[in-house]
Design a protein around this motif. Structure first.
Motif, mmCIF file in Angstrom:
data_model
loop_
_atom_site.group_PDB
_atom_site.id
_atom_site.type_symbol
_atom_site.label_atom_id
_atom_site.label_comp_id
_atom_site.label_asym_id
_atom_site.label_seq_id
_atom_site.Cartn_x
_atom_site.Cartn_y
_atom_site.Cartn_z
ATOM 1 N N SER A 93 14.764 2.240 -2.811
ATOM 2 C CA SER A 93 14.950 3.405 -2.084
ATOM 3 C C SER A 93 15.138 4.808 -2.554
ATOM 4 C CB SER A 93 16.701 3.047 -1.443
ATOM 5 O OG SER A 93 17.436 2.858 -2.244
ATOM 6 N N GLN A 94 15.378 4.864 -3.947
ATOM 7 C CA GLN A 94 15.506 6.009 -4.699
ATOM 8 C C GLN A 94 14.008 6.616 -4.822
ATOM 9 O OE1 GLN A 94 14.852 3.243 -5.865
ATOM 10 N NE2 GLN A 94 14.189 3.111 -8.108
ATOM 11 N N THR A 95 13.155 5.896 -4.497
ATOM 12 C CA THR A 95 11.568 6.364 -4.884
ATOM 13 C C THR A 95 11.217 7.649 -3.695
ATOM 14 O OG1 THR A 95 10.735 4.613 -3.371
ATOM 15 C CG2 THR A 95 10.972 4.170 -5.955
ATOM 16 N N TRP A 96 12.202 7.836 -2.468
ATOM 17 C CA TRP A 96 11.719 8.682 -1.815
ATOM 18 C C TRP A 96 11.648 10.155 -2.423
ATOM 19 C CZ3 TRP A 96 13.993 13.193 -1.216
ATOM 20 C CH2 TRP A 96 15.338 13.557 -1.555
ATOM 21 N N SER A 97 12.454 10.365 -3.577
ATOM 22 C CA SER A 97 12.507 11.599 -4.280
ATOM 23 C C SER A 97 11.348 11.518 -5.036
ATOM 24 C CB SER A 97 13.827 11.809 -4.604
ATOM 25 O OG SER A 97 14.018 10.817 -5.686
ATOM 26 N N LEU A 98 10.911 10.635 -5.678
ATOM 27 C CA LEU A 98 9.756 10.495 -6.614
ATOM 28 C C LEU A 98 8.486 10.745 -5.667
ATOM 29 C CD1 LEU A 98 8.462 9.924 -9.345
ATOM 30 C CD2 LEU A 98 8.426 7.415 -8.759
ATOM 31 N N ALA A 99 8.339 10.121 -4.376
ATOM 32 C CA ALA A 99 7.089 10.541 -3.429
ATOM 33 C C ALA A 99 7.125 11.934 -3.404
ATOM 34 C CB ALA A 99 7.304 9.671 -2.450
ATOM 35 N N THR A 100 8.463 12.644 -2.973
ATOM 36 C CA THR A 100 8.367 14.015 -3.050
ATOM 37 C C THR A 100 7.964 14.934 -4.036
ATOM 38 O OG1 THR A 100 10.230 13.747 -1.345
ATOM 39 C CG2 THR A 100 9.927 15.852 -2.165
ATOM 40 N N ILE A 153 0.690 -1.158 -0.070
ATOM 41 C CA ILE A 153 -0.018 -0.085 0.082
ATOM 42 C C ILE A 153 0.962 1.172 0.059
ATOM 43 C CG2 ILE A 153 -1.665 1.493 1.369
ATOM 44 C CD1 ILE A 153 -2.802 -1.369 2.219
ATOM 45 N N ARG A 154 1.866 1.191 0.959
ATOM 46 C CA ARG A 154 2.693 2.494 1.022
ATOM 47 C C ARG A 154 3.505 2.568 -0.432
ATOM 48 N NH1 ARG A 154 3.145 0.404 6.197
ATOM 49 N NH2 ARG A 154 5.002 -0.695 5.608
ATOM 50 N N HIS A 155 3.990 1.651 -1.050
ATOM 51 C CA HIS A 155 4.688 1.930 -2.179
ATOM 52 C C HIS A 155 3.917 2.350 -3.327
ATOM 53 C CE1 HIS A 155 8.036 0.349 0.207
ATOM 54 N NE2 HIS A 155 8.762 0.921 -0.753
ATOM 55 N N LEU A 156 2.666 1.915 -3.514
ATOM 56 C CA LEU A 156 1.859 1.837 -4.641
ATOM 57 C C LEU A 156 1.070 3.446 -4.399
ATOM 58 C CD1 LEU A 156 -0.151 -1.689 -4.832
ATOM 59 C CD2 LEU A 156 1.773 -0.456 -6.431
ATOM 60 N N THR A 157 0.996 3.806 -3.278
ATOM 61 C CA THR A 157 0.529 5.314 -3.203
ATOM 62 C C THR A 157 1.473 6.387 -2.743
ATOM 63 O OG1 THR A 157 0.177 4.770 -1.012
ATOM 64 C CG2 THR A 157 -1.683 4.332 -2.509
ATOM 65 N N PHE A 158 2.938 5.978 -2.913
ATOM 66 C CA PHE A 158 3.921 7.073 -2.476
ATOM 67 C C PHE A 158 3.769 7.529 -1.311
ATOM 68 C CE2 PHE A 158 2.722 7.478 -7.183
ATOM 69 C CZ PHE A 158 3.774 7.545 -7.808
ATOM 70 N N THR A 159 3.579 6.805 -0.426
ATOM 71 C CA THR A 159 3.361 7.030 1.100
ATOM 72 C C THR A 159 4.412 6.353 2.008
ATOM 73 O OG1 THR A 159 1.687 5.326 1.503
ATOM 74 C CG2 THR A 159 1.057 7.750 1.100
ATOM 75 N N GLN A 160 5.482 5.748 1.209
ATOM 76 C CA GLN A 160 6.462 5.158 1.813
ATOM 77 C C GLN A 160 7.427 6.045 2.642
ATOM 78 O OE1 GLN A 160 6.147 5.496 -1.259
ATOM 79 N NE2 GLN A 160 8.051 5.037 -2.704
ATOM 80 N N ILE A 161 7.592 7.194 2.272
ATOM 81 C CA ILE A 161 8.509 8.501 2.970
ATOM 82 C C ILE A 161 7.968 8.851 4.414
ATOM 83 C CG2 ILE A 161 9.644 8.893 0.888
ATOM 84 C CD1 ILE A 161 8.139 11.622 1.025
ATOM 85 N N TYR A 162 6.411 8.494 4.740
ATOM 86 C CA TYR A 162 5.955 9.152 5.728
ATOM 87 C C TYR A 162 6.131 8.455 7.035
ATOM 88 C CZ TYR A 162 4.505 12.299 1.901
ATOM 89 O OH TYR A 162 4.460 13.123 1.005
ATOM 90 N N GLY A 163 6.930 7.246 7.006
ATOM 91 C CA GLY A 163 7.166 6.647 8.506
ATOM 92 C C GLY A 163 8.569 6.066 8.226
#
Length: 374
Positions: free
Chosen positions: A101-108, A82-92
């Motif tokens: 791990s590089q997807t933090w910047s994509l979520a931002t 759920i977190r990775h599919l919705t770009f919310t993996q950086i909020y915890g």
């Protein structure tokens, strides 16, 4: 990291700053241009649809593969999916999985996508006043400054909240301010002070030499640790400031001024192709790195640097090419056909560092594509 060039390699994350500034420039420009030329505002729905078509299919595929294929991600929990599919993996804390791990910047970046239509409407207003627009979008500098203050007094976590959008609002706002200035210069509505940007663009070597000098400063401990340890609030502030200046100095010569040999090189077929598949390279190269270490059965961060880099680039580009021509492009075409509407004059909304499309006369002379996110 302990070699003489280790500091330079450690600070190549400056690419994130370059891309965020470039994203702010290219994504905000249609709103500024339409206001300056008396056109209707870009439609937010169409803009978001184009962003979704460009970003989601390849990203979701990368998430699917990484969570299933990499043994260190198995078994992936429902929360991971759920977190990775919705770009919310950086909020915890500790929620970024291997190969992703590089997807933090994509979520931002996605957070910026979502708020941009509202920010653009507020910044442009009912009539085109470029100075006012520049002042309003520069409010992002205050957002970042306030966020850094909260980090400094300990109200926010240096290990978590440094990935959130407010930390990088200044980078996006710098790109938006440059976009407003660019439109003003090209439409003859700019005050005399804005012409300094065209003057700077006429001296690209000077701009880039200054950027290299700032990069040299960033390689020192003043910008924080070289490894994956978290910086202090002061170190993080210094790093953000240096990277903002570097990214701006790199962008100005390719966005402003007239045609130059440098712009012709960036606009060459090979450069455009690399730009086309670079989103896939961003998404897939960490998976390639993980597979290299798994197949070679050696610990992370060991082995030959250049050999690992060469393998990562070769196979990363293979994955990126398959991703673009097999997934990204077909779904973009299909999605565009389903939402096809009568053509109208004015710039296409949703133009970004991932796909540049604007009228030939007024388009910025920038050829770009995503690095971190987009």
């Amino acid at each position: 990291m302990n070699t003489p060039g280790g500091g330079w390699l450690a600070r190549l994350d400056v690419g994130v700053a370059i891309f965020f500034v470039l994203s702010g420039f290219l994504l905000f420009r249609p709103w500024a241009l339409n206001a300056a030329t008396g056109q209707a505002r870009p439609r937010a729905g169409r803009y978001l649809w184009r962003r979704a078509l460009r970003i989601l299919p390849a990203y979701w595929l990368a998430v699917l593969v990484c969570l299933i294929v990499l043994p260190q991600n198995r078994p992936a929990s429902a929360g991971d999916w759920i977190r990775h599919l919705t770009f919310t993996q950086i909020y915890g804390p500790g929620q970024l999985r291997s190969g992703l791990s590089q997807t933090w910047s994509l979520a931002t970046e996605v957070a910026f996508y979502l708020i941009l239509p509202l920010v653009a409407v507020l910044a442009v207003g009912r009539s085109w006043r470029p100075v006012r627009t520049v002042v309003i979008v520069c409010g992002g500098l205050l957002v970042t400054a306030g966020w850094l203050t909260l980090l400094g007094i300990g109200w926010l976590s240096n290990g978590l909240h440094t990935m959130w959008l407010p930390s990088y609002a200044a980078w996006f706002s710098a790109g938006m301010a440059l976009a407003a200035a660019h439109v003003a210069l090209r439409t003859g509505t700019a005050p005399a002070a804005f012409r300094v940007l065209d003057d700077l663009a006429s001296a690209p070597i000077a701009c880039w030499a200054a950027a290299v000098g700032l990069m040299a400063i960033a390689t020192t401990p003043i910008a924080g640790p070289r490894d994956l340890a978290g910086p202090t609030a002061v170190e993080f502030t210094v790093k953000l400031t240096l990277y903002l200046a570097i990214a701006t100095l790199i962008l100005i010569p390719v966005a402003f001024g007239g045609r130059t040999r440098v712009k012709e090189i960036f606009g060459a077929g090979s450069a455009r192709w690399l730009g086309t598949v670079s989103y896939g390279l961003f998404l897939w190269h960490p998976l390639v790195i993980e597979l290299i270490y798994l197949i070679d059965d050696r610990p992370l961060f060991t082995g030959g640097l250049f050999n690992t880099f060469a393998l990562t680039m070769v196979f990363g580009l293979v994955y990126a090419t398959v991703s673009y021509y097999g997934v990204e492009r077909p779904l973009q075409v299909l999605g565009s056909q389903r939402r096809k509407r009568p053509a109208r004059r004015g710039p296409v909304s949703g133009t970004s560092a991932v796909d540049v499309a604007a009228p030939a006369v007024t388009a910025p002379t920038v050829t770009a594509a995503p690095t971190v996110g987009a």
